[in-house]
Enzyme design. Structure first.
Site, short mmCIF file in Angstrom:
data_model
loop_
_atom_site.label_atom_id
_atom_site.label_comp_id
_atom_site.label_asym_id
_atom_site.label_seq_id
_atom_site.Cartn_x
_atom_site.Cartn_y
_atom_site.Cartn_z
N GLY A 1 49.68 40.52 50.11
CA GLY A 1 49.99 41.92 49.83
C GLY A 1 48.73 42.75 49.84
O GLY A 1 47.75 42.42 50.49
N CYS A 2 48.75 43.83 49.11
CA CYS A 2 47.62 44.76 49.04
C CYS A 2 46.35 44.02 48.62
O CYS A 2 46.30 43.38 47.58
CB CYS A 2 47.94 45.87 48.04
SG CYS A 2 46.58 46.99 47.74
N PHE A 3 45.32 44.10 49.45
CA PHE A 3 44.13 43.29 49.19
C PHE A 3 43.28 43.74 48.02
O PHE A 3 42.47 42.99 47.52
CB PHE A 3 43.29 43.11 50.44
CG PHE A 3 42.89 44.34 51.22
CD1 PHE A 3 42.76 45.60 50.66
CD2 PHE A 3 42.62 44.21 52.57
CE1 PHE A 3 42.37 46.69 51.40
CE2 PHE A 3 42.23 45.30 53.34
CZ PHE A 3 42.11 46.55 52.75
#
Length: 156
Positions: A9-11
């Protein structure tokens, strides 16, 4: 030193989670697994590049093992949602393990098998296992993003 690469997902949040562990030497956020050379954050977030937002982790295997990193990977996100983590939707947010050698590939497959056999998650695990390819660092303002900006929702 060894390298581990995970897409979860969002890093921004994934990087912040991994960098706190003893034995993790450094982290970089970026993009990998796609078909566009030198992608930018703005391009990747469209979903058109094939890349996943990912975290590249340099670690000392004498202090923290790849198996321990895998355990953390499965704790930090939901591996049962295809192409989505929370409000972030798209192939760029997929759950994926990018292995750098045959041992990592084996350990990743065995970890998924173990979690499935123990029914740790109510739904099937959809995490992909792919050979690592070129890792493109995200722009510098995305590195250590949460340290620089505090707790900000991903996908903004």
């Amino acid at each position: 030193m060894k390298t581990a690469i995970f897409g979860a997902g969002c890093f921004w949040g994934v990087e912040a989670f991994f960098e706190k562990f003893e034995g993790v030497i450094s982290t970089r956020v970026g993009f990998t697994g796609g078909h566009v050379e030198n992608p930018t954050y703005e391009h990747v977030k469209t979903g058109e590049t094939g890349h996943a937002e990912a975290v590249k982790i340099q670690y000392d295997p004498a202090v923290i093992s790849y198996s321990e990193l895998l355990n953390t990977f499965f704790e930090v996100h939901d591996p049962t949602t295809r192409n989505r983590q929370g409000l972030d939707i798209g192939h760029q947010y997929r759950s994926v393990i990018f292995y750098t050698d045959a041992n990592q590939q084996y350990l990743a497959a065995e970890k998924i098998k173990e979690l499935e056999e123990k029914a740790v998650f109510k739904l099937p695990i959809v995490t992909e296992i792919q050979e690592a390819s070129i890792f493109y660092d995200a722009e510098e303002d995305h590195q250590k993003y949460l340290q620089k900006n505090g707790s900000v929702a991903c996908g903004m």
